[in-house]
Enzyme design. Structure first.
Site, PDB file in Angstrom:
ATOM      1  N   SER A 226      58.290 -35.131  14.168  1.00  0.00           N
ATOM      2  CA  SER A 226      57.683 -34.320  15.224  1.00  0.00           C
ATOM      3  C   SER A 226      56.735 -33.320  14.602  1.00  0.00           C
ATOM      4  O   SER A 226      56.976 -32.806  13.506  1.00  0.00           O
ATOM      5  CB  SER A 226      58.784 -33.602  16.004  1.00  0.00           C
ATOM      6  OG  SER A 226      58.745 -32.210  15.757  1.00  0.00           O
ATOM      7  N   LYS A 227      55.640 -33.059  15.330  1.00  0.00           N
ATOM      8  CA  LYS A 227      54.646 -32.191  14.702  1.00  0.00           C
ATOM      9  C   LYS A 227      55.121 -30.752  14.644  1.00  0.00           C
ATOM     10  O   LYS A 227      54.598 -29.956  13.882  1.00  0.00           O
ATOM     11  CB  LYS A 227      53.277 -32.337  15.365  1.00  0.00           C
ATOM     12  CG  LYS A 227      53.215 -32.053  16.818  1.00  0.00           C
ATOM     13  CD  LYS A 227      51.792 -32.349  17.317  1.00  0.00           C
ATOM     14  CE  LYS A 227      51.739 -32.318  18.820  1.00  0.00           C
ATOM     15  NZ  LYS A 227      50.754 -33.201  19.394  1.00  0.00           N
ATOM     16  N   ARG A 228      56.120 -30.414  15.451  1.00  0.00           N
ATOM     17  CA  ARG A 228      56.632 -29.045  15.398  1.00  0.00           C
ATOM     18  C   ARG A 228      57.548 -28.850  14.190  1.00  0.00           C
ATOM     19  O   ARG A 228      57.596 -27.797  13.598  1.00  0.00           O
ATOM     20  CB  ARG A 228      57.381 -28.699  16.693  1.00  0.00           C
ATOM     21  CG  ARG A 228      56.566 -27.799  17.605  1.00  0.00           C
ATOM     22  CD  ARG A 228      57.028 -27.844  19.039  1.00  0.00           C
ATOM     23  NE  ARG A 228      56.174 -28.722  19.832  1.00  0.00           N
ATOM     24  CZ  ARG A 228      56.490 -29.953  20.225  1.00  0.00           C
ATOM     25  NH1 ARG A 228      57.659 -30.470  19.900  1.00  0.00           N
ATOM     26  NH2 ARG A 228      55.653 -30.660  20.928  1.00  0.00           N
TER      27      ARG A 228
END
Ligand code: GLU
Length: 469
Positions: free
Chosen positions: A234-236
């Protein structure tokens, strides 16, 4: 039939390593089949799209080897909006879709549960178009939708379990499920190779193909890429932007080799494989069905091997962005006029065997270009113990007397200084290294001193000596 595949990213963020993997799989498949690779930017989510994300996708693909001009497109989904609306209208006219104005609360009030689907309330109520009236696809009550998937065989979905899903919102705008299908149809796509997370959409999309009277494509749903906790990247949470790896100094060749080996291996189980071999041997139907762990440590090891395999001249070229701070790469700590290309060339081969990502070149060579070294204080405290001052005194005196300033002579001279104190070379060179480079680890010391030169070496040793008073 000419095989036509497409890669269809949405420009809603930095371009993801998982996306790069899908793009490469499509690219190779097209190449193997003598087919065409189409790039389509799915830019219909106006609230989340930004032009710079689109540019980021194009340049990241370019970097990884899918270069502008070598594929069909980029097409933009937004340009096909008329077709999306026309398809929605056709489905409505043919009775395959109907209007509905139910909210989730309405549905739940009727079903009396936390039910997330749709209960078909408006199927036969003849609601007309109007603000807030969504268009829903009427899914068949019977039968099953059989998806032909190159990786999964024939996953089968019972139609009665597929809810009547929305194809156009209350404001008339078609949703992803429909727009994506209509684009694939318009672009003559024969094979849809994409991430597994879209598999739940596939029976719905296949029903749309059929309802629109076009033979559906062959599908391939590739297992997703996960982190060490086996969570979907996930990019977070995870470092996923291809650009971040590029800017850190990963080589495109290493990156694409690594990405293609996620969930697949060539016949002889080699890992570092020339791209031409991957292009020949990769088989979509051999991709492993379990999710693939994106292991940054392993990628680093791959990259180190790719770096070491470069001819030195290419290595020198490859380092330039980090030596000069070009593009989005942070500038090095020295001033541009302090950089000395000859000095760099003299140590490049030594550095090449020691770094795993190109950005690591900077701390390895900064001592050559800075007026005075960046002293790592922890390294200083650890190294400059009792006796270091005297040792530096003796080393300075011995180096001053040297006739030839070369690595050999420097080494034997310092070895002799240490021997007088009963010290091995490792212990003797530690304070000299910290005095001259500021660090406890780095390039081989004597070659470094040779390149740095007599004057600058002695100045730094004397300065360190003064600090020890
Ligand atoms: N725009 C969609 C995505 O980025 C494309 C899905 C597909 O490949 O069909 O997930």
């Amino acid at each position: 039939m000419t095989v036509r595949v497409r890669f269809a990213p949405s420009p809603t963020g930095m371009f993801h390593v998982g996306g790069a993997r899908s793009a490469l799989q499509n690219w190779i498949y097209a190449k193997q089949q003598g087919g065409v690779f189409v790039l389509r930017i799915e830019d219909t989510d106006a609230a989340r799209n930004k032009p710079e994300w689109t540019e980021g996708i194009l340049s990241a693909l370019d970097w990884i080897g899918i270069s502008r001009g070598s594929y069909e497109g980029p097409y933009f989904q937004s340009a096909n909006a008329g077709e999306h609306r026309a398809a929605a209208a056709r489905l409505n006219e043919s009775g395959r879709a109907y209007y509905c104005d139910c909210t989730r609360e309405d549905v739940q009030a009727r079903t009396g549960s936390q039910y997330q689907g749709y209960d078909g309330y408006h199927r036969d109520r003849g609601l007309g178009p109007g603000p807030g009236h969504a268009l829903r696809f009427r899914t068949p009550d019977e039968g099953a939708t059989v998806v032909v998937d190159l990786i999964r065989g024939e996953p089968t979905f019972e139609n009665k379990l597929i809810e009547d899903f929305v194809i156009a919102r209350g404001d008339g705008s078609p949703v992803f499920l429909l727009a994506n299908v209509v684009d694939d149809m318009t672009m003559g796509i024969t094979h849809v190779i994409r991430a597994e997370e879209h598999l739940p959409n596939t029976p719905k999309q296949q029903l749309l193909w059929e309802a629109l009277g076009v033979k559906p494509p062959i599908w391939a749903h590739v297992p997703v890429v996960v982190n060490e906790k086996r969570q979907k990247l996930s990019k977070r949470r995870d470092k996923v932007a291809l650009e971040a790896y590029r800017d850190e100094g990963y080589l495109a060749g290493a990156m694409r080799n690594y990405l293609m080996l996620l969930g697949w291996a060539p016949s002889d189980d080699r890992e570092i494989v020339p791209w031409s071999v991957i292009e020949d041997e990769f088989r979509l139907d051999e991709v492993n069905l379990s999710s693939a762990f994106f292991d940054e440590k392993k990628l680093r090891a791959f990259n180190g091997e790719y770096i070491r395999a470069l001819p030195v001249a290419e290595f020198i070229d490859a380092c330039q962005p980090w030596l000069t701070g070009t593009g989005t790469i942070a500038p090095p700590p020295w001033q541009p006029e302090e950089f000395d290309a000859d000095a760099f060339a003299a140590v490049a081969a030594l550095a090449q065997t020691r770094i795993a990502v190109l950005s690591e070149i900077v701390p390895n060579v900064d001592f050559l270009f800075l007026a005075s070294p960046l002293i790592d204080e922890a390294a200083w405290t650890k190294t400059m113990k009792d006796g270091s001052a005297e040792l530096l005194d003796d080393a300075v005196a011995a180096f001053e007397a040297l006739e030839s300033w070369d690595a050999e002579s420097l080494k034997s001279t310092l070895e002799a200084v240490g021997a007088e104190r009963g010290l091995k070379l490792g212990k003797t060179q530690a304070p000299v290294r910290v005095a001259v480079t500021g660090r406890t680890v780095g390039l081989p010391l004597f070659e470094s001193l040779e390149v740095l030169g007599r004057e600058r070496t002695l100045t730094r040793m004397r300065a360190a000596r003064l600090r020890l008073v």
